[in-house]
Design a protein around this motif. Sequence first.
Motif, PDB file in Angstrom:
ATOM      1  N   ARG A 139      80.410  97.423  74.629  1.00 42.81           N
ATOM      2  CA  ARG A 139      80.453  96.190  75.402  1.00 42.81           C
ATOM      3  C   ARG A 139      79.051  95.577  75.451  1.00 42.81           C
ATOM      4  O   ARG A 139      78.082  96.267  75.716  1.00 42.81           O
ATOM      5  N   MET A 140      78.979  94.283  75.211  1.00 37.01           N
ATOM      6  CA  MET A 140      77.704  93.569  75.278  1.00 37.01           C
ATOM      7  C   MET A 140      77.592  92.890  76.647  1.00 37.01           C
ATOM      8  O   MET A 140      78.566  92.340  77.157  1.00 37.01           O
ATOM      9  N   ALA A 141      76.394  92.956  77.209  1.00 36.92           N
ATOM     10  CA  ALA A 141      76.127  92.322  78.496  1.00 36.92           C
ATOM     11  C   ALA A 141      74.741  91.700  78.456  1.00 36.92           C
ATOM     12  O   ALA A 141      73.923  92.043  77.606  1.00 36.92           O
ATOM     13  N   GLY A 142      74.488  90.779  79.344  1.00 35.09           N
ATOM     14  CA  GLY A 142      73.153  90.195  79.411  1.00 35.09           C
ATOM     15  C   GLY A 142      73.069  88.828  78.754  1.00 35.09           C
ATOM     16  O   GLY A 142      74.018  88.053  78.774  1.00 35.09           O
ATOM     17  N   LYS A 143      71.935  88.566  78.100  1.00 36.56           N
ATOM     18  CA  LYS A 143      71.612  87.221  77.645  1.00 36.56           C
ATOM     19  C   LYS A 143      71.798  87.032  76.143  1.00 36.56           C
ATOM     20  O   LYS A 143      70.894  86.593  75.460  1.00 36.56           O
ATOM     21  N   PHE A 144      72.957  87.371  75.658  1.00 39.77           N
ATOM     22  CA  PHE A 144      73.288  87.046  74.271  1.00 39.77           C
ATOM     23  C   PHE A 144      73.860  85.628  74.260  1.00 39.77           C
ATOM     24  O   PHE A 144      74.357  85.134  75.275  1.00 39.77           O
ATOM     25  N   GLY A 145      73.764  84.976  73.117  1.00 39.62           N
ATOM     26  CA  GLY A 145      74.227  83.597  73.032  1.00 39.62           C
ATOM     27  C   GLY A 145      75.658  83.489  72.555  1.00 39.62           C
ATOM     28  O   GLY A 145      76.189  84.375  71.888  1.00 39.62           O
ATOM     29  N   ARG A 146      76.299  82.391  72.912  1.00 38.58           N
ATOM     30  CA  ARG A 146      77.669  82.131  72.489  1.00 38.58           C
ATOM     31  C   ARG A 146      77.797  82.167  70.983  1.00 38.58           C
ATOM     32  O   ARG A 146      78.764  82.683  70.442  1.00 38.58           O
ATOM     33  N   ASP A 147      76.783  81.641  70.279  1.00 37.40           N
ATOM     34  CA  ASP A 147      76.842  81.617  68.824  1.00 37.40           C
ATOM     35  C   ASP A 147      76.616  82.999  68.209  1.00 37.40           C
ATOM     36  O   ASP A 147      76.819  83.179  67.012  1.00 37.40           O
ATOM     37  N   GLN A 148      76.242  83.971  69.021  1.00 37.74           N
ATOM     38  CA  GLN A 148      76.039  85.333  68.526  1.00 37.74           C
ATOM     39  C   GLN A 148      77.286  86.202  68.648  1.00 37.74           C
ATOM     40  O   GLN A 148      77.348  87.278  68.071  1.00 37.74           O
ATOM     41  N   ILE A 149      78.279  85.756  69.403  1.00 38.35           N
ATOM     42  CA  ILE A 149      79.451  86.590  69.690  1.00 38.35           C
ATOM     43  C   ILE A 149      80.151  87.049  68.415  1.00 38.35           C
ATOM     44  O   ILE A 149      80.461  88.228  68.254  1.00 38.35           O
ATOM     45  N   ALA A 150      80.410  86.134  67.504  1.00 37.54           N
ATOM     46  CA  ALA A 150      81.123  86.513  66.273  1.00 37.54           C
ATOM     47  C   ALA A 150      80.334  87.548  65.476  1.00 37.54           C
ATOM     48  O   ALA A 150      80.911  88.471  64.907  1.00 37.54           O
ATOM     49  N   TYR A 151      79.003  87.405  65.447  1.00 37.42           N
ATOM     50  CA  TYR A 151      78.174  88.365  64.713  1.00 37.42           C
ATOM     51  C   TYR A 151      78.137  89.716  65.424  1.00 37.42           C
ATOM     52  O   TYR A 151      78.127  90.766  64.773  1.00 37.42           O
ATOM     53  N   LEU A 152      78.129  89.698  66.754  1.00 42.10           N
ATOM     54  CA  LEU A 152      78.180  90.954  67.508  1.00 42.10           C
ATOM     55  C   LEU A 152      79.507  91.669  67.278  1.00 42.10           C
ATOM     56  O   LEU A 152      79.551  92.899  67.184  1.00 42.10           O
ATOM     57  N   LEU A 153      80.590  90.910  67.172  1.00 36.51           N
ATOM     58  CA  LEU A 153      81.887  91.515  66.838  1.00 36.51           C
ATOM     59  C   LEU A 153      81.816  92.201  65.480  1.00 36.51           C
ATOM     60  O   LEU A 153      82.314  93.314  65.301  1.00 36.51           O
TER      61      LEU A 153
END
Length: 198
Positions: A139-153
Motif C-alpha cells: 500500500r502506498m501512502a503519503g505524497k505520491f502524485g496522481r500521475d504516479q499511480i499507474a506507474y506505482l501499480l
Amino acid sequence: MGNHHVLNSKGIDISQNDTWLALSTNELPDSIALTHISLLELLQKQEKLEVLLPLSDLLDAKGNIAGGLLQQVYELLSEHTSRFGVWVTSDSDTEVLTRIPEFLLQQDLIVIHVPVFTDGRGFSYAQTLRQMGYEGEIRMAGKFGRDQIAYLLRAGADSFVISEHDLQSISDISQAFNALASSYDGRNAADLPMFAGA
C-alpha cells in the motif's frame, strides 16, 4: 488519521472494509492507516486486531531485526493481533529491505510512506519487495502524485491511501488508475512488466 480513503488497484474506495490500525508512535505519519491505536489500548482489547508497526522500531542499529526486549514486545503484540503489517518510509535505505526478506515475506501488509512528492524511492521499494517474492499487499501512502499511480501499480503496489482533499480535487480518479492502459505492439500496457529484464 481521519479524512483519508483507501483505494484498491482499480481506484475503488475500500475504506469501509479496511480494518488495519497503525500503532501510535511519535513518528507516525498522518496517512499510514485510516485509524491508529496506542499500545495500551491494543493490550486492553479482547478481540485480536490487524496492526501496522513501524519497521524502523523493529530494527537494531545495523538494520537487522532486533532481539532482546524488542523481541519480547513483538511477541506480546502477537498475542493481541490477528494479522501484522509494517510501514516503512521511503527515505530509509532500500538495503534494509534486502537484509530482512524472511521477516518481510511474513507480513500481510506493507505500507510504503512517501514523505515528499519528488521522492521516487517508493517505486524501488515496491519493485524490490516483489522481486524478493513478497505476495502480500503493498500500500502506498503519503505524497505520491496522481500521475504516479499507474506507474506505482506497475511497480507492484496494490492499494493507496489518499486524502479526502486530494480525492475531491481529482475529477476522475479512474483516469489515474487506467493511465497506462494503452496499446504496445498489440498488447495492453498494463499486462507488460514495468521492469522487464531487470
